[in-house]
Motif scaffolding. Structure first.
Motif, PDB file in Angstrom:
ATOM      1  N   LEU A 295      72.256 132.236 -18.102  1.00  0.00           N
ATOM      2  CA  LEU A 295      73.045 131.884 -17.359  1.00  0.00           C
ATOM      3  C   LEU A 295      71.917 133.042 -16.078  1.00  0.00           C
ATOM      4  O   LEU A 295      72.227 132.238 -15.230  1.00  0.00           O
ATOM      5  CB  LEU A 295      74.395 132.311 -16.794  1.00  0.00           C
ATOM      6  CG  LEU A 295      75.723 131.141 -18.153  1.00  0.00           C
ATOM      7  CD1 LEU A 295      76.878 131.518 -17.989  1.00  0.00           C
ATOM      8  CD2 LEU A 295      75.845 129.785 -16.591  1.00  0.00           C
ATOM      9  N   ASN A 296      71.688 133.296 -16.657  1.00  0.00           N
ATOM     10  CA  ASN A 296      70.738 134.521 -16.166  1.00  0.00           C
ATOM     11  C   ASN A 296      69.574 133.757 -15.504  1.00  0.00           C
ATOM     12  O   ASN A 296      69.141 134.047 -14.317  1.00  0.00           O
ATOM     13  CB  ASN A 296      70.958 135.709 -16.886  1.00  0.00           C
ATOM     14  CG  ASN A 296      71.289 137.266 -15.869  1.00  0.00           C
ATOM     15  OD1 ASN A 296      71.838 137.431 -15.476  1.00  0.00           O
ATOM     16  ND2 ASN A 296      72.201 137.761 -17.224  1.00  0.00           N
ATOM     17  N   LEU A 297      68.853 133.070 -16.386  1.00  0.00           N
ATOM     18  CA  LEU A 297      67.877 132.445 -16.037  1.00  0.00           C
ATOM     19  C   LEU A 297      68.394 131.328 -14.961  1.00  0.00           C
ATOM     20  O   LEU A 297      67.648 131.770 -13.759  1.00  0.00           O
ATOM     21  CB  LEU A 297      67.163 131.519 -17.431  1.00  0.00           C
ATOM     22  CG  LEU A 297      65.783 130.603 -16.943  1.00  0.00           C
ATOM     23  CD1 LEU A 297      64.987 131.877 -16.449  1.00  0.00           C
ATOM     24  CD2 LEU A 297      65.746 129.409 -17.934  1.00  0.00           C
ATOM     25  N   ILE A 298      68.742 130.996 -15.152  1.00  0.00           N
ATOM     26  CA  ILE A 298      69.857 129.936 -13.837  1.00  0.00           C
ATOM     27  C   ILE A 298      69.494 130.423 -12.942  1.00  0.00           C
ATOM     28  O   ILE A 298      69.608 129.717 -12.012  1.00  0.00           O
ATOM     29  CB  ILE A 298      71.044 128.803 -14.930  1.00  0.00           C
ATOM     30  CG1 ILE A 298      70.771 127.586 -15.806  1.00  0.00           C
ATOM     31  CG2 ILE A 298      71.638 128.210 -13.041  1.00  0.00           C
ATOM     32  CD1 ILE A 298      71.625 127.325 -15.854  1.00  0.00           C
ATOM     33  N   LEU A 299      70.492 131.185 -12.652  1.00  0.00           N
ATOM     34  CA  LEU A 299      71.126 132.220 -11.444  1.00  0.00           C
ATOM     35  C   LEU A 299      69.129 132.709 -10.959  1.00  0.00           C
ATOM     36  O   LEU A 299      69.144 132.631  -9.611  1.00  0.00           O
ATOM     37  CB  LEU A 299      71.780 133.482 -11.812  1.00  0.00           C
ATOM     38  CG  LEU A 299      72.371 134.614 -10.859  1.00  0.00           C
ATOM     39  CD1 LEU A 299      72.565 133.297  -9.993  1.00  0.00           C
ATOM     40  CD2 LEU A 299      72.890 135.381 -10.788  1.00  0.00           C
ATOM     41  N   ILE A 300      68.834 133.586 -11.709  1.00  0.00           N
ATOM     42  CA  ILE A 300      67.116 133.550 -11.087  1.00  0.00           C
ATOM     43  C   ILE A 300      66.290 132.899 -10.102  1.00  0.00           C
ATOM     44  O   ILE A 300      65.835 132.993  -9.480  1.00  0.00           O
ATOM     45  CB  ILE A 300      66.511 134.870 -12.246  1.00  0.00           C
ATOM     46  CG1 ILE A 300      66.985 135.706 -12.812  1.00  0.00           C
ATOM     47  CG2 ILE A 300      64.798 133.965 -12.096  1.00  0.00           C
ATOM     48  CD1 ILE A 300      66.378 135.485 -14.104  1.00  0.00           C
ATOM     49  N   ILE A 301      66.229 131.519 -11.448  1.00  0.00           N
ATOM     50  CA  ILE A 301      65.491 130.398 -10.669  1.00  0.00           C
ATOM     51  C   ILE A 301      66.057 129.457  -9.406  1.00  0.00           C
ATOM     52  O   ILE A 301      65.772 129.279  -8.144  1.00  0.00           O
ATOM     53  CB  ILE A 301      65.170 129.024 -11.708  1.00  0.00           C
ATOM     54  CG1 ILE A 301      64.809 129.661 -12.930  1.00  0.00           C
ATOM     55  CG2 ILE A 301      64.716 128.275 -11.022  1.00  0.00           C
ATOM     56  CD1 ILE A 301      63.353 130.001 -12.776  1.00  0.00           C
ATOM     57  N   GLY A 302      67.285 129.526  -9.576  1.00  0.00           N
ATOM     58  CA  GLY A 302      67.872 129.450  -8.488  1.00  0.00           C
ATOM     59  C   GLY A 302      68.153 130.122  -6.918  1.00  0.00           C
ATOM     60  O   GLY A 302      67.395 129.412  -5.916  1.00  0.00           O
ATOM     61  N   SER A 303      67.841 131.567  -7.574  1.00  0.00           N
ATOM     62  CA  SER A 303      68.219 132.482  -6.280  1.00  0.00           C
ATOM     63  C   SER A 303      66.571 132.384  -5.570  1.00  0.00           C
ATOM     64  O   SER A 303      66.518 132.183  -4.658  1.00  0.00           O
ATOM     65  CB  SER A 303      67.884 133.055  -5.697  1.00  0.00           C
ATOM     66  OG  SER A 303      67.649 134.127  -7.826  1.00  0.00           O
ATOM     67  N   ILE A 304      65.537 131.976  -6.506  1.00  0.00           N
ATOM     68  CA  ILE A 304      64.424 132.045  -5.484  1.00  0.00           C
ATOM     69  C   ILE A 304      64.101 130.546  -5.299  1.00  0.00           C
ATOM     70  O   ILE A 304      63.201 130.535  -4.223  1.00  0.00           O
ATOM     71  CB  ILE A 304      62.724 132.321  -6.693  1.00  0.00           C
ATOM     72  CG1 ILE A 304      63.377 133.141  -7.556  1.00  0.00           C
ATOM     73  CG2 ILE A 304      61.567 131.372  -6.583  1.00  0.00           C
ATOM     74  CD1 ILE A 304      62.241 133.472  -8.724  1.00  0.00           C
ATOM     75  N   GLY A 339      74.925 129.167 -12.313  1.00  0.00           N
ATOM     76  CA  GLY A 339      74.588 130.626 -12.449  1.00  0.00           C
ATOM     77  C   GLY A 339      75.142 131.410 -12.774  1.00  0.00           C
ATOM     78  O   GLY A 339      75.398 132.217 -13.898  1.00  0.00           O
ATOM     79  N   VAL A 340      76.348 131.202 -11.927  1.00  0.00           N
ATOM     80  CA  VAL A 340      77.308 132.141 -11.847  1.00  0.00           C
ATOM     81  C   VAL A 340      78.516 131.553 -12.156  1.00  0.00           C
ATOM     82  O   VAL A 340      79.940 132.279 -12.577  1.00  0.00           O
ATOM     83  CB  VAL A 340      77.557 132.997 -10.540  1.00  0.00           C
ATOM     84  CG1 VAL A 340      76.381 134.050 -10.415  1.00  0.00           C
ATOM     85  CG2 VAL A 340      78.277 131.769  -9.667  1.00  0.00           C
TER      86      VAL A 340
END
Length: 670
Positions: A295-304, A339-340
């Motif tokens: 989920l953290n990886l998804i959050l990082i990629i999505g925000s970038i 991600g969240v």
């Protein structure tokens, strides 16, 4: 429909577009000697998609009103041991919603295509492709197992390759479709690895059976490592979503796909192919909920993706590419929601985005038609008085995109921002800052395009392309409004772009539509749970937004764009001069294309040469093929002297052999 679906009715949903595609593709092209004319081809395919949409709407109604649900296998294709490879349907809230979104947007695109592609010689072929695309997407969202999902996944990828390269005589179109194909293969490699791990450790590809066994995977690690198996599976699946849903750094194919005709830009980038990854992650929520690392990886990629792809939209001058980078940014917002663990909000934004983004793409196509196939917004301006319907619908789409209160995009976009602010994942604060900055960026580039196209000085007569375009029009002719087959879909898409969010937010986010579809562990990922307690209705949410930071940022973006491009155009010129290095980075798209074409391609060539020299020449040819005959030759050289041709030699060998066998059996005797 009752609580028990009619299986044959459901089967007609994907089959109607498929039949229309086959009839148009076989009977309306050279393959079938063109026995079907243009009117027949577009009528058949539109009828097929219309049937599909009506049945999808009835399905959604049955799910919402009666709580209808179906999970059934239609056909067993193959069984290997205990692993069954099946074709089947899973109809629940998530599926029914996606069916309606896909078929409605596809129907609008089909109607719009009559006007947009009327002069193209590949008219019938285009209708065959877009109907086939609709079939593949429906098979994807209606599947009850990973095998069928992967079939639809690859189906939309294949047809997108055909559509992006539709004008296959254009070198840029051929390059773009090959680029899309190759980049998606990178993502699909990760996706099929994830599917393989699931099949290996659960012994099934069926969703229900997989989800029942997922808790047992939490205690396992990937053999030979200390990595949690559930995390590896989640990351592999998400790599597939990164390719299909164009997430950084696998986003590079999507802007170049603008080389295809405008209708497919709306179809691929609004409601179908690029949202397949968002749908897949939401469907597999029981897997992702058990891995905070994934989920953290998804959050990082999505925000970038949400922020940095928005920056690229600021420097684009091609009207379709501005909208394309907007799509990338909004896909980033959806991924942030995933991600969240706000999966319902991601699907909600997917739904609202489908309508206003299809509207903006088709509006861009209408503008391109009106100015005789010029796509450079620097040579437009003042089109409001020439194209009133395109103008007002494009304005409504832009207001929805930037999250204006009461518009559909507001309810889904602000919900994402709120969900991120409530998350306790380690990367949530950065993601929250990124999506907030993205609000200003989105408003700025959206209204930069709007003001340059529809307001200000008329500049269409300054456009002088090198040679005539493929339609033979002249850029200096007066702009004109598009025909009704183009404007009617714009109006029909504008309506949900304005009202759909207000009407559906309570049922979609805080009702029981996704109860059986999506799993959220509220004790660990509490965003959706806390938002449900704070929600007081769509009216209160909209009025409260006027004093919020996202509204202030969106308003600031609109005002800044107005001042830069209508009041004082020397300001953006000054910024371009003072920050030339930054502009160069943005114009070169962070040099990712350069990296892929020079570094990645060089590495691939080097690996290819290594595999050729070592694997092909030395191992396969040198050792296996040539080595086998050399070994036979050497052995025959050693054995040949024993073949003397003398009878007494052979008799001696026979006697020695008999003596050896007798001795051997005596030794073996107990």
């Amino acid at each position: 429909m009752s609580q028990s679906f009619n299986l044959y009715t459901l089967l007609a949903v994907p089959m109607a577009p498929l039949i229309g595609s086959l009839m148009a593709g076989l009977g309306g092209t050279l393959m079938g000697s063109n026995v079907l004319g243009r009117r027949s081809c577009h009528s058949i395919t539109i009828l097929g998609v219309l049937v599909s949409f009506v049945l999808s709407a009835l399905t959604l109604q049955s799910v919402v009103q009666d709580g209808a649900h179906l999970e059934q296998t239609l056909y067993t294709w193959m069984q290997v041991g205990d692993l069954k490879m099946e074709v089947g349907f899973l109809i629940d809230g998530l599926t029914a919603l996606m069916m309606c979104v896909v078929t409605f947007v596809s129907l609008m695109v089909h109607i719009y295509t009559i006007g947009y592609m009327q002069e193209d010689e590949g008219y019938n072929r285009f209708f065959a492709y877009i109907s086939l695309f609709t079939f593949a997407m429906l098979m994807l969202v209606m599947s009850n197992n990973l095998l069928q999902l992967f079939f639809g996944w690859e189906g939309v990828g294949l047809v997108s390759y055909l559509l992006i390269g539709f004008w296959f005589k254009k070198p840029t179109a051929v390059f773009a479709n090959m680029k899309a194909f190759l980049v998606n293969r990178v993502g699909d490699f990760g996706f099929i690895m994830g599917i393989g791990l699931i099949a290996a450790y659960t012994g099934s590809l069926n969703y229900a059976e997989i989800f029942a066994k997922v808790p047992t995977l939490v205690t396992l690690t990937l053999p030979g490592t200390d990595w949690l198996l559930i995390t590896v599976i989640g990351i592999c699946l998400f790599v597939g979503a990164m390719g299909k849903s164009a997430q950084f750094p696998l986003h590079v194919w999507l802007p170049d796909s603008m080389e295809g005709p405008t209708p497919i830009s709306a179809l691929i980038h609004a409601a179908t192919m690029v949202t397949a990854g968002i749908f897949m992650v939401s469907r597999m929520s029981p897997v992702f909920e058990l891995s905070d690392t994934a989920l953290n990886l998804i959050l990082i990629i999505g925000s970038i993706t949400a922020l940095f792809m928005g920056f690229l939209g600021i420097v684009q001058n091609d009207i379709k590419r501005v909208v394309a980078y907007s799509t990338l940014s909004q896909l980033g917002y959806m991924t942030v929601a995933l991600g969240v663990s706000a999966y319902p909000i991601a699907i909600f934004h997917l739904m609202t985005h489908a309508f206003f983004k299809a509207l903006l793409f088709l509006g861009a196509g209408s503008v391109i038609m009106g100015v005789h196939h010029n796509q450079d917004i620097r040579y437009m301006g003042g089109l409001r008085k020439y194209m009133p319907i395109t103008w007002i619908t494009s304005l409504l789409g832009s207001l929805a995109l930037i999250g204006t209160p009461f518009f559909s995009g507001f309810y889904s976009k602000d919900s994402i921002i709120d969900a991120v602010s409530l998350s306790h994942l380690p990367f949530a604060p950065w993601a929250h800052a990124a999506v907030l900055m993205g609000v200003f960026v989105t408003a700025f580039y959206s209204f930069r395009m709007y003001f340059l196209v529809f307001h200000g000085q008329e500049r269409y007569d300054l456009y002088h392309p090198e040679g005539d375009d493929h339609h033979g029009e002249h850029a200096q002719d007066k702009p004109h409004e598009s025909p009704w087959v183009v404007t009617v879909p714009l109006v029909l898409l504008a309506i949900p772009s304005v009202v759909l969010g207000y009407l559906s937010i309570e049922g979609v986010l805080y009702g029981d539509l996704f109860t059986s579809s999506i799993q959220v562990l509220s004790e660990h990922h509490e965003s959706m749970h806390e938002m449900a307690h704070e929600f007081e209705g769509p009216l209160s949410m909209a009025f409260g937004a006027f004093t919020s930071l996202p509204f202030a940022l969106a308003l600031l973006g609109v005002i800044t764009a107005y001042y830069f491009y209508l009041v004082n155009q020397r300001v953006p010129e000054w910024f371009s001069e003072k920050f030339a290095f930054l502009k160069q980075i943005l114009e070169h798209k962070y040099y990712l294309d350069w990296f892929n074409e020079h570094v990645s391609a060089a590495l691939a060539r080097a690996l290819g040469r290594l595999f050729w020299r070592v694997g092909d020449l030395k191992i396969i040819d040198g050792f296996i093929v040539n080595g086998s005959w050399r070994l036979v030759s050497k052995l025959s050289t050693w054995i040949r002297p024993a073949q003397t041709g003398y009878l007494y030699h052979y008799a001696l060998v026979m006697i020695v052999g008999v003596f050896f066998l007798m001795t051997w059996f005596v030794w073996l005797k107990p």
